[in-house]
Write a protein that holds these residues in place. Structure first.
Motif, short mmCIF file in Angstrom:
data_model
loop_
_atom_site.label_atom_id
_atom_site.label_comp_id
_atom_site.label_asym_id
_atom_site.label_seq_id
_atom_site.Cartn_x
_atom_site.Cartn_y
_atom_site.Cartn_z
N LEU A 3 -8.37 -15.89 16.32
CA LEU A 3 -8.83 -16.06 14.95
C LEU A 3 -9.60 -14.82 14.52
O LEU A 3 -10.12 -14.08 15.37
CB LEU A 3 -9.74 -17.29 14.81
N LYS A 4 -9.67 -14.61 13.22
CA LYS A 4 -10.47 -13.52 12.68
C LYS A 4 -11.81 -14.07 12.19
O LYS A 4 -11.86 -15.14 11.58
CB LYS A 4 -9.75 -12.85 11.51
N ALA A 5 -12.88 -13.31 12.43
CA ALA A 5 -14.20 -13.74 11.98
C ALA A 5 -14.23 -13.94 10.47
O ALA A 5 -14.94 -14.81 9.96
CB ALA A 5 -15.25 -12.71 12.41
N SER A 6 -13.44 -13.17 9.75
CA SER A 6 -13.45 -13.22 8.29
C SER A 6 -12.87 -14.50 7.71
O SER A 6 -13.05 -14.79 6.52
CB SER A 6 -12.69 -12.02 7.71
N THR A 7 -12.20 -15.29 8.55
CA THR A 7 -11.65 -16.57 8.08
C THR A 7 -12.77 -17.54 7.71
O THR A 7 -12.59 -18.40 6.86
CB THR A 7 -10.73 -17.19 9.14
N MET A 8 -13.92 -17.36 8.35
CA MET A 8 -15.07 -18.20 8.09
C MET A 8 -16.01 -17.48 7.12
O MET A 8 -16.46 -16.38 7.38
CB MET A 8 -15.83 -18.50 9.40
N LYS A 9 -16.30 -18.11 6.00
CA LYS A 9 -17.24 -17.51 5.06
C LYS A 9 -18.63 -17.42 5.71
O LYS A 9 -19.00 -18.25 6.54
CB LYS A 9 -17.30 -18.30 3.76
N SER A 10 -19.41 -16.44 5.29
CA SER A 10 -20.64 -16.07 5.99
C SER A 10 -21.90 -16.65 5.38
O SER A 10 -21.88 -17.26 4.29
CB SER A 10 -20.77 -14.54 5.98
N GLY A 11 -23.02 -16.41 6.06
CA GLY A 11 -24.31 -16.84 5.57
C GLY A 11 -24.70 -16.18 4.26
O GLY A 11 -25.32 -16.80 3.39
N ILE A 12 -24.35 -14.91 4.10
CA ILE A 12 -24.62 -14.23 2.83
C ILE A 12 -23.85 -14.90 1.70
O ILE A 12 -24.37 -15.09 0.59
CB ILE A 12 -24.26 -12.73 2.92
N GLU A 13 -22.63 -15.29 1.98
CA GLU A 13 -21.84 -15.99 0.96
C GLU A 13 -22.43 -17.36 0.65
O GLU A 13 -22.38 -17.82 -0.50
CB GLU A 13 -20.38 -16.09 1.42
N THR B 235 -22.19 -25.92 18.26
CA THR B 235 -21.07 -26.00 19.21
C THR B 235 -19.78 -25.52 18.58
O THR B 235 -19.04 -24.71 19.16
CB THR B 235 -20.91 -27.44 19.72
N MET B 236 -19.47 -25.99 17.36
CA MET B 236 -18.24 -25.55 16.70
C MET B 236 -18.31 -24.08 16.34
O MET B 236 -17.30 -23.37 16.36
CB MET B 236 -17.98 -26.38 15.43
N GLY B 237 -19.52 -23.59 16.03
CA GLY B 237 -19.69 -22.16 15.78
C GLY B 237 -19.42 -21.34 17.02
O GLY B 237 -18.76 -20.28 16.96
N ASN B 238 -19.90 -21.81 18.16
CA ASN B 238 -19.62 -21.15 19.43
C ASN B 238 -18.13 -21.16 19.73
O ASN B 238 -17.56 -20.16 20.20
CB ASN B 238 -20.38 -21.83 20.57
N ILE B 239 -17.50 -22.29 19.48
CA ILE B 239 -16.06 -22.42 19.75
C ILE B 239 -15.27 -21.47 18.85
O ILE B 239 -14.34 -20.78 19.31
CB ILE B 239 -15.61 -23.88 19.56
N PHE B 240 -15.65 -21.40 17.57
CA PHE B 240 -14.98 -20.47 16.66
C PHE B 240 -15.13 -19.03 17.16
O PHE B 240 -14.17 -18.25 17.17
CB PHE B 240 -15.54 -20.60 15.25
N ALA B 241 -16.35 -18.68 17.59
CA ALA B 241 -16.60 -17.33 18.11
C ALA B 241 -15.75 -17.05 19.34
O ALA B 241 -15.26 -15.92 19.53
CB ALA B 241 -18.08 -17.16 18.44
N SER B 242 -15.52 -18.07 20.16
CA SER B 242 -14.70 -17.86 21.36
C SER B 242 -13.26 -17.53 20.98
O SER B 242 -12.61 -16.71 21.63
CB SER B 242 -14.75 -19.10 22.26
N TYR B 243 -12.75 -18.15 19.92
CA TYR B 243 -11.40 -17.83 19.47
C TYR B 243 -11.33 -16.42 18.89
O TYR B 243 -10.30 -15.75 19.02
CB TYR B 243 -10.93 -18.84 18.42
#
Length: 326
Positions: free
Chosen positions: A209-219, A195-203
């Motif tokens: 917000l920029k997607a890069s603010t959230m560190k990724s699965g590869i990281e 749910t929070m991932g979906n909410i972040f994506a909506s922003y």
């Protein structure tokens, strides 16, 4: 530890859990304890809806007593423990959930109640209550040019105290609060589908917000590779609750290091236990027997291996109780 030092729950399962799945519960618990006592570390993976099942009531103490050293969990488990912390009284239990009609399910939706088996999570008091605070933390980090993992943002929110005004259970029963206090290492693969991932994506879609603010699965994977390398000298075990990405993601770090990084001195996981009601079947990851993992370079020939084919909401608390001498 001598059996006589164990509590009533541990003594009960040692006396009566003697065969089949029951015996495996005891064997797996004893081997887990043995590994910890010998200095080994343990990864616990959480799939399913274990947080909504209130596993925090006992798992938080496992964290406080350092009987788990890193957690892999789904985004749902990451957030749902905190939701239960701040909105417990607004949850609705539906004991007759098997009998609900599609219309009754729709009625729950219109009331803002999202059902997880027999328990409904309240939309406003849980999801939206977290959203208003986590967005500010995301935005503040972005404005400062900082990036963090999903669980690190959650830790920041818990440790800031902004949620204390909403607490509806004792914080000692929240495993996420215990993890935040301990700054416990964590990986949250596939966080985007929560749910929070979906909410972040909506922003991100709205340009706020920029997607890069959230560190990724590869990281997350590279972090886990470094953590495993730094901590594997005394051995690391793998205790898997349920199936899915929470287990599949972290267990692969060993063959990645061994084969792709060509670090051939990388030790295998030194313990493996999975609690799952996914029956053994062809072409199934969650239903594969542990020996199959040998061929993928995850487990050694002599790695202690346990499969408990049962409901994790029943079995996991028993194993944790054994580890806590209850």
């Amino acid at each position: 530890m001598n059996t006589k030092d164990k509590g009533v729950i541990s003594s009960f399962i040692e006396k009566y859990y003697l065969h089949f799945n029951a015996a495996t519960v005891v064997d797996a618990a004893k081997e887990y304890e043995s590994k910890i006592n010998s200095g080994s570390k343990m990864l616990v993976s959480l799939a399913g809806a274990m947080s909504t099942a209130e596993i925090g009531k006992i798992f938080a103490e496992i964290i406080r007593q350092s009987k788990v050293h890193i957690i892999s969990c789904t985004g749902a488990n990451l957030e749902e423990d905190i939701m239960n912390l701040v909105a417990h009284s607004h949850y609705k239990r539906v004991p007759n959930y098997r009998d609900l009609t599609p219309q009754q399910e729709w009625d729950l939706l219109e009331k803002g109640l999202n059902r997880v088996t027999d328990t409904c999570i309240p939309e406003e008091e849980a999801f939206r209550r977290l959203q208003q605070h986590i967005f500010k933390i995301w935005k503040d980090a972005e404005d400062a040019g900082e990036r963090y993992f999903p669980h690190e943002f959650m830790y920041k929110m818990l440790l800031s105290g902004v949620l204390e005004q909403y607490y509806e259970i004792d914080s000692k029963d929240s495993w996420m609060y215990a993890a935040a206090k301990a700054n416990l290492p964590m990986v949250v693969p596939g966080w985007e589908d929560s749910t929070m991932g979906n909410i972040f994506a909506s922003y991100v879609l709205k340009g706020e917000l920029k997607a890069s603010t959230m560190k990724s699965g590869i990281e997350y994977m590279t972090f886990l590779a470094d953590w495993y390398t730094d901590n594997s000298k005394s051995g690391i075990g793998f205790f898997q609750i349920g199936g899915g990405i929470a287990g599949d993601f972290p267990i692969c770090v060993v063959p990645m290091l061994y084969q792709d990084m060509e670090r051939t001195n990388t030790p295998f996981w030194n313990y493996f236990c999975q609690i799952s009601d996914s029956t053994t079947s062809y072409g199934s990851y969650s239903g594969a027997i542990p020996n199959e993992k040998i061929t993928w370079g995850k487990l050694d020939i002599d790695t202690p291996k346990f499969i408990i084919e049962s409901d994790a909401t029943i079995v996991a608390p028993l194993i944790f109780a054994y580890l806590l001498n209850m």
